[in-house]
Design an enzyme around this catalytic site. Structure first.
Site, short mmCIF file in Angstrom:
data_model
loop_
_atom_site.label_atom_id
_atom_site.label_comp_id
_atom_site.label_asym_id
_atom_site.label_seq_id
_atom_site.Cartn_x
_atom_site.Cartn_y
_atom_site.Cartn_z
N TYR A 1 0.75 -1.22 -0.11
CA TYR A 1 0.02 -0.07 -0.19
C TYR A 1 0.60 1.30 -0.32
O TYR A 1 0.56 2.26 0.07
CB TYR A 1 -1.05 -0.01 1.27
N TYR B 1 -5.64 -1.52 9.53
CA TYR B 1 -6.22 -1.06 8.18
C TYR B 1 -7.00 0.05 8.20
O TYR B 1 -7.56 0.47 9.45
CB TYR B 1 -6.85 -2.45 7.44
N ASN C 1 -9.99 1.05 7.71
CA ASN C 1 -11.32 1.05 8.35
C ASN C 1 -11.23 0.84 9.88
O ASN C 1 -12.38 0.75 10.47
CB ASN C 1 -12.17 -0.07 7.54
N ASN D 1 -13.71 5.53 5.10
CA ASN D 1 -13.84 4.43 6.07
C ASN D 1 -13.18 4.90 7.36
O ASN D 1 -13.13 4.57 8.23
CB ASN D 1 -13.27 3.04 5.44
N HIS E 1 -4.63 6.23 -1.41
CA HIS E 1 -5.35 6.13 0.08
C HIS E 1 -4.33 6.60 1.21
O HIS E 1 -4.74 6.86 2.17
CB HIS E 1 -5.75 4.99 0.16
#
Length: 196
Positions: free
Chosen positions: A17, A68, A70, A116, A22
């Site tokens: 990631y 993560y 969320n 989120n 994001h």
């Protein structure tokens, strides 16, 4: 004027990631850490990478959750509750689909806008949403069904350069942010737009 005591950068953990759209918020906090010569270290108690520096005689903490996206609120609430940091003393940096790359804006309060990370932070702070946000534009793929792949993808170099410029603009107003001088910070930041 409410001075900031905690700056949070949202993202997802792990090399897969790294540098994705994001993770724009995490990238901002990494740059703050560099500018303040802060070493971010894993602290399992707060579910994240944590650091701190002194600004005009008071401690300012940095946090990149290693949960993560969320579950970001778990990390933010753990640190904020331990140090008795109020929501209005928190700045959360995050990616923003509804603004083009190269634009950064500050705001206080509001909903989660489908993000989120913000949704979980609001929930974990007892439905208090009056923390400050640094919204880093990443643009929108054009259709809701494309959003997940888009935010978890890496931006092309030209787009990443625009994001980097918007982070530079936000770093330029860090003194005003830390002082809680939001009106001046917004006026300066909102007049900037990155160029290719």
């Amino acid at each position: 004027m409410t001075a900031v005591q905690l700056i949070v950068g949202l993202g997802n953990p792990g090399p897969e990631y790294d540098q994705t759209r994001h993770n724009a918020g995490a990238l901002f906090v990494e740059r703050v850490a560099e500018s303040q010569r802060v070493n971010l270290a894993v602290d399992r108690k707060y579910f994240g990478l944590v650091g701190k520096f002194n600004h005009q005689g008071r401690e300012v903490r940095l946090l990149i959750p290693t949960t993560y996206m969320n579950r970001s609120g778990q990390s933010v609430a753990a640190l904020a509750n331990f140090f008795k940091i109020k929501p209005e003393e928190i700045l959360v940096a995050h990616d923003e689909l509804d603004m083009p790359p190269g634009v950064a804006k500050l705001k206080q309060g509001g909903g989660h806008g489908g993000h989120n990370g913000l949704r979980d932070i609001i929930s974990q702070l007892g439905n208090q949403n009056n923390f400050h946000r640094l919204r880093l534009g990443i643009g929108h793929p054009g259709h809701a069904s494309l959003v997940s792949g888009y935010v978890l993808g890496r931006a092309p170099r030209s787009e990443q350069e625009l994001l980097d410029q918007s982070i530079d603009f936000a770093l330029d107003v860090l003194p005003e942010i830390l002082a809680g001088d939001w009106t001046v910070a917004m006026r300066k930041l909102h007049s900037q737009k990155a160029t290719k």
